[in-house]
Design an enzyme around this catalytic site. Structure first.
Site, PDB file in Angstrom:
ATOM      1  N   SER A  29      87.997  48.441 -44.678  1.00  0.00           N
ATOM      2  CA  SER A  29      88.541  49.065 -43.481  1.00  0.00           C
ATOM      3  C   SER A  29      89.968  48.620 -43.193  1.00  0.00           C
ATOM      4  O   SER A  29      90.393  47.547 -43.594  1.00  0.00           O
ATOM      5  CB  SER A  29      87.700  48.688 -42.270  1.00  0.00           C
ATOM      6  OG  SER A  29      86.358  48.918 -42.526  1.00  0.00           O
TER       7      SER A  29
HETATM    8  N1  SAH Z   1      82.742  45.021 -44.762  1.00  0.00           N
HETATM    9  C1  SAH Z   1      83.281  45.420 -46.065  1.00  0.00           C
HETATM   10  C2  SAH Z   1      83.523  46.913 -46.170  1.00  0.00           C
HETATM   11  C3  SAH Z   1      82.227  47.625 -46.277  1.00  0.00           C
HETATM   12  S1  SAH Z   1      82.271  49.242 -47.040  1.00  0.00           S
HETATM   13  C4  SAH Z   1      84.549  44.642 -46.379  1.00  0.00           C
HETATM   14  O1  SAH Z   1      85.038  43.874 -45.541  1.00  0.00           O
HETATM   15  O2  SAH Z   1      85.036  44.783 -47.491  1.00  0.00           O
HETATM   16  C5  SAH Z   1      80.529  49.559 -46.859  1.00  0.00           C
HETATM   17  C6  SAH Z   1      79.622  48.723 -47.716  1.00  0.00           C
HETATM   18  O3  SAH Z   1      78.282  48.990 -47.312  1.00  0.00           O
HETATM   19  C7  SAH Z   1      79.689  49.041 -49.204  1.00  0.00           C
HETATM   20  O4  SAH Z   1      79.893  47.852 -49.930  1.00  0.00           O
HETATM   21  C8  SAH Z   1      78.312  49.638 -49.517  1.00  0.00           C
HETATM   22  O5  SAH Z   1      77.842  49.334 -50.810  1.00  0.00           O
HETATM   23  C9  SAH Z   1      77.456  48.955 -48.456  1.00  0.00           C
HETATM   24  N2  SAH Z   1      76.199  49.633 -48.136  1.00  0.00           N
HETATM   25  C10 SAH Z   1      75.949  50.959 -48.037  1.00  0.00           C
HETATM   26  N3  SAH Z   1      74.670  51.184 -47.704  1.00  0.00           N
HETATM   27  C11 SAH Z   1      74.082  49.966 -47.584  1.00  0.00           C
HETATM   28  C12 SAH Z   1      72.761  49.524 -47.243  1.00  0.00           C
HETATM   29  N4  SAH Z   1      71.762  50.380 -46.971  1.00  0.00           N
HETATM   30  N5  SAH Z   1      72.516  48.190 -47.205  1.00  0.00           N
HETATM   31  C13 SAH Z   1      73.493  47.297 -47.487  1.00  0.00           C
HETATM   32  N6  SAH Z   1      74.760  47.653 -47.799  1.00  0.00           N
HETATM   33  C14 SAH Z   1      75.051  48.975 -47.857  1.00  0.00           C
END
Ligand code: SAH
Length: 203
Positions: A51
């Site tokens: 983000s």
């Molecule tokens: N907080 C992160 C950005 C997250 S992007 C940072 O600082 O870099 C969203 C993330 O959520 C991705 O890595 C994706 O793989 C994960 N994601 C998506 N669905 C998910 C689920 N059901 N459980 C756990 N993680 C999930």
């Protein structure tokens, strides 16, 4: 920090100082160091995005962390937001569905000397019951509606910060647990990748 966060209303000085401390280029894909401090999402090695700093700061501020907070993050991704949370809170549990991403995030957190983050590979829509209740839960992927499991893992007075909407646009929602139930407010529009789960957006 001055232009992108303070000028846009991120008032919490602790959050701003932490954002200045966590090196963002560590978490972007290699070769992105030049754009790491622009106010845009960063592409990462797995085609996911991290983000924009303003949204990370806005979510962290909405979580209202203290040194005593136990925090659950859903969506570890690069580990960048986990590093920010860990710097402000007592302990962080961060759940990611992709084991390889979780492993890479773990290596980055170790390089930063951050030792109060526990990484979990699982479906984050279930939360992480073993360490509940949490004073804050921060979800960095979008859901059509807040999962009951996550609301139930909040401590009294705890806050769930979560993008709620469809695949195109979402509201950054803040649910606070009160003796009577939950207070909800929107902290503004946002855009996240979907939470992939039978309980949210199926694959
Ligand atoms: N907080 C992160 C950005 C997250 S992007 C940072 O600082 O870099 C969203 C993330 O959520 C991705 O890595 C994706 O793989 C994960 N994601 C998506 N669905 C998910 C689920 N059901 N459980 C756990 N993680 C999930």
């Amino acid at each position: 920090v001055r232009r992108q966060l303070r000028a846009r209303g991120v008032r919490d000085a602790g959050v701003r100082a932490t954002m200045a401390w966590v090196p963002r280029e560590l978490c972007g894909a290699r070769g992105l160091a030049g754009e790491a401090y622009a106010d845009t999402p960063l592409r990462t090695s797995h085609g996911q995005t991290i983000s924009q700093p303003f949204i990370v700061a806005l979510m962290t501020e909405a979580a209202r962390l203290s040194r005593r907070s136990r925090v659950l993050e859903i969506g570890t991704g690069t580990g960048y937001h986990a590093a920010v949370l860990a710097h402000l809170a007592r302990a962080v549990w961060s759940v990611e569905r992709h084991a390889d991403m979780s492993q890479e995030a773990g290596a980055r957190l170790r390089d930063l000397g951050i030792a109060n983050v526990t990484l979990v590979v699982a479906d984050g829509a279930e939360g992480h019951a073993p360490a509940a209740p949490y004073q804050a839960i921060v979800v960095t992927a979008a859901v059509p509606a807040p999962p009951a499991r996550l609301l139930n893992q909040l401590d009294l007075g705890g806050r769930l910060v979560i993008p709620v909407g469809d695949l195109a646009t979402q509201d950054l929602m803040v649910y606070e647990r009160t003796p009577a139930g939950f207070d909800a407010r929107s902290a503004g529009p946002c855009r996240f990748v979907p939470l992939v789960s039978p309980a949210a957006f199926p694959e």
